[in-house]
Design a protein around this motif. Structure first.
Motif, PDB file in Angstrom:
ATOM      1  N   ALA A 160     -13.427  12.139   6.380  1.00  0.00           N
ATOM      2  CA  ALA A 160     -12.515  11.550   5.403  1.00  0.00           C
ATOM      3  C   ALA A 160     -11.410  12.527   5.010  1.00  0.00           C
ATOM      4  O   ALA A 160     -10.239  12.154   4.886  1.00  0.00           O
ATOM      5  N   LEU A 161     -11.765  13.803   4.810  1.00  0.00           N
ATOM      6  CA  LEU A 161     -10.755  14.795   4.455  1.00  0.00           C
ATOM      7  C   LEU A 161      -9.747  15.000   5.590  1.00  0.00           C
ATOM      8  O   LEU A 161      -8.548  15.192   5.345  1.00  0.00           O
ATOM      9  N   LEU A 162     -10.233  14.980   6.835  1.00  0.00           N
ATOM     10  CA  LEU A 162      -9.315  15.115   7.960  1.00  0.00           C
ATOM     11  C   LEU A 162      -8.339  13.947   8.020  1.00  0.00           C
ATOM     12  O   LEU A 162      -7.138  14.119   8.237  1.00  0.00           O
ATOM     13  N   GLY A 163      -8.845  12.720   7.819  1.00  0.00           N
ATOM     14  CA  GLY A 163      -7.955  11.561   7.796  1.00  0.00           C
ATOM     15  C   GLY A 163      -6.924  11.644   6.688  1.00  0.00           C
ATOM     16  O   GLY A 163      -5.753  11.302   6.881  1.00  0.00           O
ATOM     17  N   LEU A 164      -7.341  12.133   5.509  1.00  0.00           N
ATOM     18  CA  LEU A 164      -6.396  12.281   4.409  1.00  0.00           C
ATOM     19  C   LEU A 164      -5.342  13.330   4.727  1.00  0.00           C
ATOM     20  O   LEU A 164      -4.154  13.154   4.412  1.00  0.00           O
ATOM     21  N   LEU A 165      -5.751  14.424   5.378  1.00  0.00           N
ATOM     22  CA  LEU A 165      -4.792  15.464   5.730  1.00  0.00           C
ATOM     23  C   LEU A 165      -3.770  14.943   6.743  1.00  0.00           C
ATOM     24  O   LEU A 165      -2.565  15.210   6.626  1.00  0.00           O
ATOM     25  N   VAL A 166      -4.235  14.203   7.746  1.00  0.00           N
ATOM     26  CA  VAL A 166      -3.316  13.627   8.721  1.00  0.00           C
ATOM     27  C   VAL A 166      -2.357  12.658   8.053  1.00  0.00           C
ATOM     28  O   VAL A 166      -1.157  12.609   8.356  1.00  0.00           O
ATOM     29  N   ALA A 167      -2.857  11.874   7.105  1.00  0.00           N
ATOM     30  CA  ALA A 167      -2.008  10.916   6.397  1.00  0.00           C
ATOM     31  C   ALA A 167      -0.946  11.632   5.569  1.00  0.00           C
ATOM     32  O   ALA A 167       0.208  11.192   5.489  1.00  0.00           O
ATOM     33  N   LEU A 168      -1.310  12.769   4.934  1.00  0.00           N
ATOM     34  CA  LEU A 168      -0.328  13.508   4.161  1.00  0.00           C
ATOM     35  C   LEU A 168       0.755  14.102   5.048  1.00  0.00           C
ATOM     36  O   LEU A 168       1.916  14.238   4.623  1.00  0.00           O
ATOM     37  N   MET A 169       0.385  14.453   6.295  1.00  0.00           N
ATOM     38  CA  MET A 169       1.368  15.067   7.199  1.00  0.00           C
ATOM     39  C   MET A 169       2.254  14.032   7.874  1.00  0.00           C
ATOM     40  O   MET A 169       3.463  14.243   8.018  1.00  0.00           O
ATOM     41  N   PHE A 170       1.671  12.909   8.286  1.00  0.00           N
ATOM     42  CA  PHE A 170       2.422  11.950   9.115  1.00  0.00           C
ATOM     43  C   PHE A 170       2.608  10.587   8.443  1.00  0.00           C
ATOM     44  O   PHE A 170       3.312   9.747   8.982  1.00  0.00           O
ATOM     45  N   GLY A 171       1.953  10.362   7.323  1.00  0.00           N
ATOM     46  CA  GLY A 171       2.072   9.076   6.652  1.00  0.00           C
ATOM     47  C   GLY A 171       3.031   9.135   5.472  1.00  0.00           C
ATOM     48  O   GLY A 171       3.876  10.028   5.357  1.00  0.00           O
ATOM     49  N   SER A 172       2.882   8.180   4.582  1.00  0.00           N
ATOM     50  CA  SER A 172       3.755   8.094   3.412  1.00  0.00           C
ATOM     51  C   SER A 172       2.978   7.441   2.279  1.00  0.00           C
ATOM     52  O   SER A 172       2.265   6.444   2.470  1.00  0.00           O
ATOM     53  N   VAL A 173       3.122   8.034   1.105  1.00  0.00           N
ATOM     54  CA  VAL A 173       2.430   7.475  -0.065  1.00  0.00           C
ATOM     55  C   VAL A 173       3.025   6.126  -0.455  1.00  0.00           C
ATOM     56  O   VAL A 173       2.374   5.330  -1.144  1.00  0.00           O
ATOM     57  N   TRP A 174       4.239   5.844  -0.003  1.00  0.00           N
ATOM     58  CA  TRP A 174       4.874   4.574  -0.365  1.00  0.00           C
ATOM     59  C   TRP A 174       4.206   3.407   0.358  1.00  0.00           C
ATOM     60  O   TRP A 174       4.334   2.257  -0.088  1.00  0.00           O
ATOM     61  N   ARG A 175       3.493   3.687   1.442  1.00  0.00           N
ATOM     62  CA  ARG A 175       2.830   2.600   2.147  1.00  0.00           C
ATOM     63  C   ARG A 175       1.617   2.072   1.380  1.00  0.00           C
ATOM     64  O   ARG A 175       1.140   0.984   1.684  1.00  0.00           O
ATOM     65  N   VAL A 176       1.117   2.837   0.472  1.00  0.00           N
ATOM     66  CA  VAL A 176      -0.053   2.387  -0.288  1.00  0.00           C
ATOM     67  C   VAL A 176       0.280   1.138  -1.081  1.00  0.00           C
ATOM     68  O   VAL A 176      -0.520   0.208  -1.196  1.00  0.00           O
ATOM     69  N   GLY A 177       1.506   1.101  -1.617  1.00  0.00           N
ATOM     70  CA  GLY A 177       1.895  -0.063  -2.416  1.00  0.00           C
ATOM     71  C   GLY A 177       2.082  -1.319  -1.601  1.00  0.00           C
ATOM     72  O   GLY A 177       2.086  -2.431  -2.173  1.00  0.00           O
ATOM     73  N   SER A 178       2.198  -1.205  -0.281  1.00  0.00           N
ATOM     74  CA  SER A 178       2.423  -2.402   0.530  1.00  0.00           C
ATOM     75  C   SER A 178       1.199  -3.302   0.570  1.00  0.00           C
ATOM     76  O   SER A 178       1.313  -4.469   0.949  1.00  0.00           O
ATOM     77  N   VAL A 179       0.029  -2.779   0.181  1.00  0.00           N
ATOM     78  CA  VAL A 179      -1.164  -3.616   0.207  1.00  0.00           C
ATOM     79  C   VAL A 179      -1.069  -4.731  -0.831  1.00  0.00           C
ATOM     80  O   VAL A 179      -1.669  -5.808  -0.676  1.00  0.00           O
ATOM     81  N   THR A 180      -0.317  -4.503  -1.920  1.00  0.00           N
ATOM     82  CA  THR A 180      -0.167  -5.540  -2.947  1.00  0.00           C
ATOM     83  C   THR A 180       0.707  -6.691  -2.463  1.00  0.00           C
ATOM     84  O   THR A 180       0.710  -7.763  -3.073  1.00  0.00           O
ATOM     85  N   GLU A 181       1.475  -6.447  -1.393  1.00  0.00           N
ATOM     86  CA  GLU A 181       2.371  -7.479  -0.897  1.00  0.00           C
ATOM     87  C   GLU A 181       1.676  -8.405   0.100  1.00  0.00           C
ATOM     88  O   GLU A 181       2.299  -9.314   0.633  1.00  0.00           O
ATOM     89  N   MET A 182       0.404  -8.168   0.374  1.00  0.00           N
ATOM     90  CA  MET A 182      -0.302  -8.928   1.393  1.00  0.00           C
ATOM     91  C   MET A 182      -1.128 -10.057   0.796  1.00  0.00           C
ATOM     92  O   MET A 182      -1.975 -10.630   1.465  1.00  0.00           O
ATOM     93  N   GLY A 183      -0.920 -10.359  -0.462  1.00  0.00           N
ATOM     94  CA  GLY A 183      -1.692 -11.441  -1.066  1.00  0.00           C
ATOM     95  C   GLY A 183      -0.840 -12.287  -1.976  1.00  0.00           C
ATOM     96  O   GLY A 183       0.361 -12.061  -2.146  1.00  0.00           O
ATOM     97  N   PRO A 184      -1.446 -13.299  -2.571  1.00  0.00           N
ATOM     98  CA  PRO A 184      -0.707 -14.173  -3.501  1.00  0.00           C
ATOM     99  C   PRO A 184      -0.189 -13.370  -4.680  1.00  0.00           C
ATOM    100  O   PRO A 184      -0.835 -12.442  -5.172  1.00  0.00           O
ATOM    101  N   GLY A 185       0.979 -13.728  -5.085  1.00  0.00           N
ATOM    102  CA  GLY A 185       1.576 -13.060  -6.220  1.00  0.00           C
ATOM    103  C   GLY A 185       2.361 -11.827  -5.858  1.00  0.00           C
ATOM    104  O   GLY A 185       2.973 -11.223  -6.721  1.00  0.00           O
ATOM    105  N   GLY A 186       2.285 -11.424  -4.575  1.00  0.00           N
ATOM    106  CA  GLY A 186       3.042 -10.245  -4.133  1.00  0.00           C
ATOM    107  C   GLY A 186       4.485 -10.617  -3.894  1.00  0.00           C
ATOM    108  O   GLY A 186       5.008 -11.630  -4.352  1.00  0.00           O
ATOM    109  N   SER A 187       5.149  -9.745  -3.112  1.00  0.00           N
ATOM    110  CA  SER A 187       6.571  -9.956  -2.815  1.00  0.00           C
ATOM    111  C   SER A 187       6.757 -10.637  -1.486  1.00  0.00           C
ATOM    112  O   SER A 187       7.804 -10.541  -0.884  1.00  0.00           O
ATOM    113  N   GLY A 188       5.682 -11.349  -0.980  1.00  0.00           N
ATOM    114  CA  GLY A 188       5.810 -12.017   0.302  1.00  0.00           C
ATOM    115  C   GLY A 188       6.856 -13.094   0.276  1.00  0.00           C
ATOM    116  O   GLY A 188       7.561 -13.318   1.251  1.00  0.00           O
ATOM    117  N   ALA A 189       7.002 -13.786  -0.836  1.00  0.00           N
ATOM    118  CA  ALA A 189       7.999 -14.855  -0.905  1.00  0.00           C
ATOM    119  C   ALA A 189       9.402 -14.292  -0.769  1.00  0.00           C
ATOM    120  O   ALA A 189      10.277 -14.889  -0.142  1.00  0.00           O
TER     121      ALA A 189
END
Length: 864
Positions: A160-189
């Motif tokens: 788990a720590l290795l995955g988190l380290l890879v995410a910090l190097m190559f990912g983006s914290v802004w992608r975490v918020g995109s999970v709220t857009e995948m359901g009703p009430g999100g910004s899908g509309a």
């Protein structure tokens, strides 16, 4: 047991720091042991969200996983709260005391019970307490136990720590918020209005076609069959959908709204994207045609030793990748008599790999299959030849079956031919073993004198016969022993057939007599063609053995080269005459064919007379003139090489003389190759003799290039004045050619004095070409006057052939450039061709080379 801090008094003030650190370590230890599953789960979920992996799976799966994560979070949090206990100060004090020798803190919290009224006892007690206080003052903080290896045996926390380290190097914290857009009430509309897509069509790599970007295309699209279509839908899932009829898929078809779509084009149809910014296309699938192959009858030949050359043509729209030639026995066409009357043993078809072009386009080419199948069991038997070629798509194409007799070596000696026939019968089926033994016994029984070339050959036949008889009698003729007996019979037949040069000459005479008799009695075309082929094979065998004998008897390299050149010319002349005889017979002009055959016999007699005359007498004036012109040509080549090096050094002024990279001419200084500067290239002895007369050609130090060119032109003038062969047409043509060479040398001299190297090289090239033409004409004049040794047909063979071209080819009769050497044969021809192409590519990429040289190398690459 816990130690009460109140019993220690002021000592705790001094132990405040180590005690506090020990207490904090106990808190961390209990938090880690109680809540490690919880923080492991949090690290794994954070890494997945920051990498955006949730965007690659359907929304239903994402929400199911989120629910599972929430449940696990509650379970792990509850377990941690139940396990966690807040450490007290007394527990920290006990752990600190346990780490000290003698447990001084426990001793300091004790009270004296016995002997409290005795003065000595109290003194001893105080001394004990003082010693314990000194030990307690040395207390250090105790490290916490944070090891989880017994609880996390699979190391999930590290994953788990290795995955988190890879995410910090190559990912983006802004992608975490995109999970709220995948359901009703999100910004899908809101995203539905901005849904977009991308697409590509990638043709198969072997087609060489570029990829197509669908966003730039509309209307009609043409793509090869097998092209891969890739589509990406962005925005709310379901806002865009795909409908297509080009793939023909019936299984494993995903939803039309999947964000990722991939399929292959297999047929014509329509492809449409429905939704915001949608598009549609009419797709035309370009079929990949199967390759084709064709057997070419023109150029098919078999050498005297049985080597087959079978030309073929292959075609494919994108290129042929490989092929196989398959020979199968045509059992219905076999003359089932004698040893072939029995049913044959099963034998696999003959499969040979077809040669492919080393470089260039493989969409259409002509190649030649070269193989020697003389030792195969089907030699000279009817077979069906079929060529099968393949392309990158795995499609196969076959040629029309060609009926032929399997090409193989022919044997003219009666005993050798009989042995080969028995070998064929033995390989046909092992049941012929008894019959083969009987035939060999009949052949070897009481042989007439001269039937066998030597007692050794006779004894070998008897040994083979006895061994085969033993194997057949005991029923032990296996495949291995059958092959061994066949190999021994082949070696014996070759020994009997080849014999010595006298035998070869006798076979050639017999073939001539049989052909002459057949022409006189009006034999059929088939019989005459067969006898003509026998004459060709016998003549080739005779010339081959004659050449081998000459090489064995000639020790000097120069004499060996001269003998080889003469033999090459003899072979070419004889082949030309036999071609003429065959052409006359095919035209029905038998009288002229008979006369040509008589001339052929006379030529062979002249050749035998020449053999006895070789090495006798000195050189004639014609020979001396030819040698002088050859020497002049070599010197002119040396001057041209040095002029070219000087031209290179003008483009590379930092290089020293002769050090231009890639220089491979003569006298190259630091370059490579044979020295050819003036007369120095002729050898030490000759160079000293000529240099002693002050010849400007003797070396670099005795004159400039212009002076040496002038001296060479004067030498040519003297040679032209003393040229033999006057009065004949060829002799006058030789003098005219040498006149042109002299004028070209004058032009080269003027250009050299004006430091115009490019013009000088052009004039020198003209001079060399005129010299070569003059030598050819002189050779023809000498041949007409019969001045050279051996009469006609050898003037050029002895002298004109000494100057080979850069490919090693020898000028033929009448000045025709050609060679009898099989330049494209050998096992390493393809490897050698690749090495040459790689070397040309390497040199063309070297920027320090002169531009004129790199342009020449690029033209070579464009051509080949």
């Amino acid at each position: 047991m816990a130690i009460e801090p109140t019993s220690l008094g002021p000592l705790l003030t001094r132990l405040r720091v180590p005690l506090t650190l020990t207490w904090a370590g106990m808190i961390a230890e209990r938090l880690v042991h109680a809540f490690w599953p919880l923080w492991t789960l949090c690290a794994a979920v954070a890494g997945v969200l920051m990498l955006g992996l949730h965007e690659m799976v359907p929304v239903d799966i994402v929400w199911a996983l989120l629910v599972a994560v929430v449940v696990l979070f509650a379970v792990f949090a509850g377990q941690g709260l139940l396990k966690f206990r807040w450490p007290r100060r007394a527990e920290a004090l006990a752990r600190l005391d346990a780490a000290l020798p003698g447990h001084p803190l426990t001793a300091l919290s004790d009270r004296q019970v016995i002997g409290a009224g005795d003065h000595a006892s109290r003194a001893l007690w105080r001394a004990h307490l003082a010693r314990m206080e000194r030990k307690a003052a040395e207390a250090r903080a105790v490290e916490p136990d944070l090891k989880l290896s017994r609880k996390d045996v699979f190391g999930l926390r590290y994953v788990a720590l290795l995955g988190l380290l890879v995410a910090l190097m190559f990912g983006s914290v802004w992608r975490v918020g995109s999970v709220t857009e995948m359901g009703p009430g999100g910004s899908g509309a809101a995203l539905a209005d901005t849904a977009t897509w991308e697409g590509w069509i990638e043709p198969p790599a072997y087609t060489g076609r570029p990829s197509l970007y669908l966003n730039d295309l509309d209307g009609t699209i043409e793509a090869p069959v097998g092209s891969r279509v890739t589509l990406r839908f962005y925005g709310q899932v379901g806002a865009l959908s795909l409908s297509e009829t080009v793939s023909g898929r019936t299984e494993d078809v995903g939803a039309a709204t999947d964000p990722d779509q991939s399929f292959d084009i297999t047929r014509d149809g329509e492809m449409r994207i429905d939704g915001p910014n949608g598009e549609s296309w009419q797709v035309t699938a370009l079929p990949d045609a199967a390759p084709t192959a064709e057997i070419l009858s023109d150029g098919m030949k078999t050498t005297f030793d049985g080597q087959m050359s079978q030309p073929f043509r292959a075609e494919d729209d994108y290129g042929v990748t490989g092929g196989t030639a398959r020979f199968t026995l045509d059992l219905g066409a076999v003359d089932r008599r004698y040893g072939l009357s029995a049913d044959p043993d099963p034998r696999d078809p003959i499969e040979l790999t077809l040669p492919m072009p080393v470089a260039g386009d493989r969409s259409e080419f002509v190649e030649t299959l070269i193989e020697n199948l003389s030792q195969h069991a089907w030699a000279h038997l009817p077979v069906m030849l079929t060529l099968e070629v393949s392309d990158d798509a795995g499609q196969l194409g076959q040629s029309a079956p060609e009926s032929m007799k399997l090409p193989a070596r022919r044997f003219f000696d009666p005993v050798a031919a009989s042995i080969i026939e028995q070998r064929r019968d033995l390989l046909w089926t092992k049941s012929n073993g008894r019959r083969v033994v009987q035939m060999l016994r009949a052949i070897s029984h009481a042989p007439e004198p001269g039937l066998f070339r030597s007692d050794t050959a006779y004894l070998k036949l008897r040994v083979i016969m006895r061994r085969l008889d033993t194997l057949v009698s005991h029923g032990s003729l296996a495949d291995e022993t059958q092959a061994e007996i066949a190999e021994a019979l082949w070696d014996l037949a070759v020994l009997l057939e080849d014999g010595d040069i006298g035998d070869a000459l006798e076979r050639m005479r017999e073939a001539q007599e049989r052909l002459s008799e057949a022409i006189k009695r009006g034999a059929t075309d088939e019989e005459i063609a067969q006898l003509m082929q026998e004459l060709r094979d016998a003549t080739q065998d005779y010339l081959r053995q004659k050449s081998q004998q000459a090489q064995r008897e000639t020790d000097e390299p120069d004499n060996r080269e001269l003998t080889e050149n003469m033999m090459r010319m003899d072979s070419q002349d004889l082949q030309d005459m036999m071609d003429r005889i065959q052409e006359l017979m095919e035209q029905g002009r038998m009288a002229e064919a008979q006369q040509a055959l008589e001339e052929f016999q006379e030529m062979m007699e002249n050749l035998r007379v020449t053999e006895g005359q070789q090495g006798q007498g000195g050189e004639s004036p014609g020979q001396q003139a030819m040698e002088g012109l050859a020497e002049t040509l070599r010197d002119q080549q040396g001057l041209s090489d040095q002029a070219f090096r000087d031209l290179q050094e003008q483009f590379n002024p930092n290089a020293q003389a002769g050090e231009s990279q890639g220089n491979q001419g003569r006298s190259g200084g630091q370059g490579q190759g044979q020295q050819h500067e003036g007369l120095d290239g002729q050898g030490e002895g000759e160079g000293q003799q000529r240099g002693g007369r002050g010849d400007p050609l003797a070396g670099d130090s005795e004159g400039s290039l212009a002076d040496r060119q002038e001296a060479l032109r004067r030498r040519l003038d003297a040679q032209r004045d003393s040229l033999p062969g006057g009065g004949s047409e060829a002799g006058e043509a030789a003098r005219d050619a040498l006149d042109r060479a002299g004028r070209a040398m004058d032009g080269a001299e003027e250009a050299l004095r004006g430091n115009d190297m490019a013009e000088a090289i052009d004039r020198q090239s003209e001079a060399m070409e005129a010299l070569r033409e003059g030598m050819r004409n002189l050779g023809e004049a000498l041949a007409e006057n019969n001045e050279t040794q051996g009469g006609q047909g050898q003037a050029l063979g002895q002298f004109g052939d000494q100057q080979s071209d850069p490919l090693g080819r020898i000028p033929g009769r009448g000045g025709q450039v050609g060679t009898q050497d099989e330049l494209l044969q050998g096992e390493d021809v393809y490897r050698r061709a690749r090495e040459l192409l790689d070397e040309i590519r390497r040199r063309s990429g070297e920027g320090e080379r002169p531009e004129v040289e790199r342009n020449y190398l690029r033209r070579l690459l464009d051509r080949f």
